[in-house]
Write a protein that holds these residues in place. Sequence first.
Motif, mmCIF file in Angstrom:
data_model
loop_
_atom_site.group_PDB
_atom_site.id
_atom_site.type_symbol
_atom_site.label_atom_id
_atom_site.label_comp_id
_atom_site.label_asym_id
_atom_site.label_seq_id
_atom_site.Cartn_x
_atom_site.Cartn_y
_atom_site.Cartn_z
ATOM 1 N N VAL A 144 33.780 -32.149 2.533
ATOM 2 C CA VAL A 144 33.404 -32.055 1.128
ATOM 3 C C VAL A 144 32.296 -31.017 1.018
ATOM 4 N N MET A 145 32.397 -30.165 -0.014
ATOM 5 C CA MET A 145 31.372 -29.140 -0.189
ATOM 6 C C MET A 145 31.258 -28.773 -1.663
ATOM 7 N N PRO A 146 30.177 -28.112 -2.064
ATOM 8 C CA PRO A 146 30.012 -27.709 -3.465
ATOM 9 C C PRO A 146 31.146 -26.790 -3.918
ATOM 10 N N TYR A 147 31.502 -26.931 -5.176
ATOM 11 C CA TYR A 147 32.606 -26.172 -5.761
ATOM 12 C C TYR A 147 32.410 -24.656 -5.597
ATOM 13 N N LEU B 116 0.817 -1.214 0.000
ATOM 14 C CA LEU B 116 0.000 0.000 0.000
ATOM 15 C C LEU B 116 0.851 1.265 0.000
ATOM 16 N N GLN B 117 2.036 1.170 0.589
ATOM 17 C CA GLN B 117 2.940 2.320 0.636
ATOM 18 C C GLN B 117 3.838 2.414 -0.592
ATOM 19 N N GLY B 118 3.602 1.531 -1.560
ATOM 20 C CA GLY B 118 4.356 1.599 -2.806
ATOM 21 C C GLY B 118 5.656 0.836 -2.802
ATOM 22 N N HIS B 119 5.876 0.002 -1.795
ATOM 23 C CA HIS B 119 7.090 -0.798 -1.762
ATOM 24 C C HIS B 119 6.866 -2.107 -2.526
ATOM 25 N N GLY B 120 7.921 -2.883 -2.646
ATOM 26 C CA GLY B 120 7.881 -3.999 -3.573
ATOM 27 C C GLY B 120 7.353 -5.315 -3.048
ATOM 28 N N GLY B 121 7.070 -5.446 -1.759
ATOM 29 C CA GLY B 121 6.557 -6.711 -1.262
ATOM 30 C C GLY B 121 7.638 -7.587 -0.655
ATOM 31 N N HIS B 122 7.303 -8.867 -0.485
ATOM 32 C CA HIS B 122 8.158 -9.788 0.266
ATOM 33 C C HIS B 122 8.385 -11.058 -0.538
ATOM 34 N N LEU B 123 9.613 -11.589 -0.455
ATOM 35 C CA LEU B 123 9.976 -12.846 -1.088
ATOM 36 C C LEU B 123 10.572 -13.779 -0.050
ATOM 37 N N ALA B 124 10.229 -15.050 -0.126
ATOM 38 C CA ALA B 124 10.859 -16.060 0.715
ATOM 39 C C ALA B 124 11.367 -17.164 -0.203
ATOM 40 N N ILE B 125 12.680 -17.382 -0.186
ATOM 41 C CA ILE B 125 13.277 -18.385 -1.058
ATOM 42 C C ILE B 125 14.144 -19.315 -0.240
ATOM 43 N N GLY B 126 14.051 -20.607 -0.524
ATOM 44 C CA GLY B 126 14.877 -21.600 0.139
ATOM 45 C C GLY B 126 15.922 -22.141 -0.811
ATOM 46 N N THR B 127 17.061 -22.552 -0.285
ATOM 47 C CA THR B 127 18.117 -23.079 -1.139
ATOM 48 C C THR B 127 19.001 -24.065 -0.392
ATOM 49 N N VAL B 128 19.452 -25.077 -1.106
ATOM 50 C CA VAL B 128 20.497 -25.935 -0.568
ATOM 51 C C VAL B 128 21.809 -25.174 -0.625
ATOM 52 N N ALA B 129 22.804 -25.654 0.119
ATOM 53 C CA ALA B 129 24.043 -24.897 0.287
ATOM 54 C C ALA B 129 24.726 -24.568 -1.029
ATOM 55 N N GLY B 130 24.797 -25.543 -1.931
ATOM 56 C CA GLY B 130 25.554 -25.340 -3.153
ATOM 57 C C GLY B 130 24.977 -24.294 -4.084
ATOM 58 N N SER B 131 23.705 -23.945 -3.913
ATOM 59 C CA SER B 131 23.071 -22.968 -4.796
ATOM 60 C C SER B 131 22.982 -21.579 -4.177
ATOM 61 N N VAL B 132 23.566 -21.399 -2.991
ATOM 62 C CA VAL B 132 23.543 -20.075 -2.362
ATOM 63 C C VAL B 132 24.142 -19.006 -3.270
ATOM 64 N N PRO B 133 25.323 -19.234 -3.893
ATOM 65 C CA PRO B 133 25.876 -18.188 -4.778
ATOM 66 C C PRO B 133 24.941 -17.820 -5.924
ATOM 67 N N LEU B 134 24.268 -18.809 -6.528
ATOM 68 C CA LEU B 134 23.317 -18.529 -7.605
ATOM 69 C C LEU B 134 22.177 -17.658 -7.107
ATOM 70 N N VAL B 135 21.635 -18.005 -5.933
ATOM 71 C CA VAL B 135 20.531 -17.226 -5.362
ATOM 72 C C VAL B 135 20.969 -15.799 -5.082
ATOM 73 N N CYS C 59 20.166 -30.090 -8.832
ATOM 74 C CA CYS C 59 19.039 -29.434 -8.149
ATOM 75 C C CYS C 59 18.056 -28.921 -9.197
ATOM 76 N N ALA C 60 16.981 -28.355 -8.717
ATOM 77 C CA ALA C 60 16.010 -27.702 -9.588
ATOM 78 C C ALA C 60 15.430 -26.507 -8.862
ATOM 79 N N ILE C 61 15.003 -25.538 -9.647
ATOM 80 C CA ILE C 61 14.211 -24.431 -9.089
ATOM 81 C C ILE C 61 12.780 -24.946 -8.997
ATOM 82 N N VAL C 62 12.225 -24.950 -7.794
ATOM 83 C CA VAL C 62 10.989 -25.681 -7.523
ATOM 84 C C VAL C 62 9.915 -24.748 -6.981
ATOM 85 N N HIS C 63 8.686 -24.956 -7.452
ATOM 86 C CA HIS C 63 7.517 -24.355 -6.795
ATOM 87 C C HIS C 63 6.339 -25.307 -6.932
#
Length: 313
Positions: free
Chosen positions: A253-256, A97-116, A282-286
Amino acid sequence: MLPPLTYIVSRLRIRQLRLLIALDELGTLHRAAERIAISQPGATKALHEIETTFGTPLFTRSAQGLQANDLGRCVIRYARLIHSDLAHLHEEMQSILQGHGGHLAIGTVAGSVPLVLRALTSLRQMQPDISVQIVEDISPRLLKLLDEGRLDLAIARTSGSQHPDDYECLSLHAERLVLVAAPQHPQQDNPALSLADLSGYSWVVYPTGTPMRTVLEREFGEAGLEFPRYPLETSSTFTMLSLLQEDPQLVAVMPYSIACSSEGFGLLRRLPLELQARNEPCAIVHRRGSSLSPLASLLLEHLRNEQQALAED
């Protein structure tokens, strides 16, 4: 036996949930009634209605007041979650209502943190007035949060789900996994390093059943080696990095992508031994059949763009 869910949903009221929270915090009907601005007889009636709805007592009565029993603590925990979700709903609507962009909630496994993070950086350059929640966890817990509506999107693996067809998936490339240790690890400069050389060291590993744990177990098995006994287990990247800093003898051991970023900050070193297996993609899932918000759709597009850029490098 509990009444049917439809019966419970039709009878529960937000005021009753507020009363449960107040009772848990204050311990008496009198003080709880004052907290939520109703009379004590009104609070007594509301509590009776709640316990009738669930078909069981939720509190133990004593001279000192009311104390939640096991079922009561369970109901109160979910009452807090519902109350928290309503607070987030109010906050997000107010922002829109105040013209801001809203809220996002995204989950990720460790290896995809840099992509996110890259996708979110790109998105926030276009829409800086958004709030974002990032949840890093293993795939089963991320899918559970997605099912509960607590995440808009998740980067996860659906292969372990009992209902993989419940999701829309955009597949990503398989992760390369690397062996890492603290910069001062004794084997960091061993050009002839083998898995046998590392089998006598202590390890930090992901929990049993996770894809990265399975890959590591397979590597040891194919080398004819026993999997390290008494490993430290964690699904937290931060905890893993902290453990490597505390004990220079540990191996992990961890993602590259995570390893390269951490090595750039001097937190660890990649060991000179190439793992043969790769992690499951992995996959981007919804949720299938659920419509994404405009903001989540925009993030999905940025994730696709970043993934394409990575594939072209």
